[in-house]
Scaffold this motif. Structure first.
Motif, short mmCIF file in Angstrom:
data_model
loop_
_atom_site.label_atom_id
_atom_site.label_comp_id
_atom_site.label_asym_id
_atom_site.label_seq_id
_atom_site.Cartn_x
_atom_site.Cartn_y
_atom_site.Cartn_z
N LYS A 276 0.78 -1.26 0.29
CA LYS A 276 -0.04 0.02 -0.09
C LYS A 276 0.88 1.27 0.02
CE LYS A 276 -4.15 -1.88 2.04
NZ LYS A 276 -5.12 -1.64 3.19
N ARG B 245 3.57 5.48 -5.54
CA ARG B 245 3.38 5.47 -6.97
C ARG B 245 2.54 6.44 -7.66
NH1 ARG B 245 2.14 -0.05 -8.72
NH2 ARG B 245 3.13 -0.24 -6.67
N GLU B 246 1.28 6.54 -6.72
CA GLU B 246 0.33 7.58 -6.94
C GLU B 246 0.83 9.00 -6.87
OE1 GLU B 246 -3.10 6.95 -4.52
OE2 GLU B 246 -3.49 4.91 -5.49
N GLU C 204 2.29 1.59 -3.34
CA GLU C 204 1.29 2.20 -4.29
C GLU C 204 0.84 3.53 -4.05
OE1 GLU C 204 -3.65 0.91 -4.57
OE2 GLU C 204 -2.10 -0.69 -4.69
N GLY C 205 0.86 3.84 -2.87
CA GLY C 205 0.69 5.28 -2.28
C GLY C 205 1.73 6.23 -3.03
N ASP D 20 2.79 9.67 -9.63
CA ASP D 20 2.16 9.59 -11.15
C ASP D 20 1.65 10.89 -11.10
OD1 ASP D 20 2.83 7.01 -11.76
OD2 ASP D 20 0.88 6.11 -11.26
N ARG D 21 1.03 11.49 -10.01
CA ARG D 21 0.43 12.89 -9.94
C ARG D 21 1.60 13.77 -10.19
NH1 ARG D 21 -1.90 12.31 -4.34
NH2 ARG D 21 -2.95 10.47 -4.54
#
Length: 163
Positions: free
Chosen positions: A127, A133-134, A130-131, A137-138
């Motif tokens: 998680k 990566r988010e 993933e956080g 990505d932003r």
């Protein structure tokens, strides 16, 4: 001839009163006792049967019965003791098995807890990754739109200790 028979059998009449005791009527019995008393007098008082052999046999039989009874009680006691030892061994075995089972269950529970902790840790790391990566990505999408807004967003994240 009768004199010769009585001479040869001078004590033969001592047993007369014991012949056919069940078939004699009371008067005949009394008559025989009276005749025997007149004929032998005090000799009958002294002629008592010797029951010592019978008493000895009775004592032996009593001791045999007592010995058999004692052997039976000893056997029963031995059976009870053997049964108690069997029960004690069974109880100890059950306690041992319960201890081993408890130890094995604790090992299994500990291993399952470790597996769950490892799975939870991997899930947290996934998680977090993933956080991250988010976030990246932003930032990447903000850099494509406007690099200044991307820098401001990065500064805000650093101040919030997210990065």
């Amino acid at each position: 001839m009768t004199n010769k028979n009585t001479a040869n059998n001078k004590y033969g009449h001592l047993l007369d009163k014991y012949l056919e005791p069940g078939h004699l009527d009371w008067e005949a019995k009394q008559q025989r006792e009276k005749e025997a008393k007149e004929r032998y007098g005090k000799l009958l008082d002294k002629a008592k049967p010797d029951y010592s052999a019978l008493e000895h046999i009775a004592k032996m039989e009593d001791s045999r019965i007592e010995r058999l009874r004692q052997e039976a009680s000893d056997k029963e006691l031995a059976d009870q003791r053997r049964q108690a030892r069997i029960e004690e061994a069974r109880r100890k075995e059950e306690e041992h098995n319960a201890g081993v089972r408890g130890y094995a269950e604790s090992l299994i529970a500990r291993k399952q807890a470790q597996i769950k902790a490892a799975a939870d840790k991997k899930e947290r790391e996934r998680k977090e990754a993933e956080g991250q990566r988010e976030i990246y990505d932003r930032i990447d999408s903000l850099v494509k739109i406007s690099p200044e807004s991307a820098n401001a967003y990065i500064q805000a994240l650093k101040e919030g200790n997210v990065i």
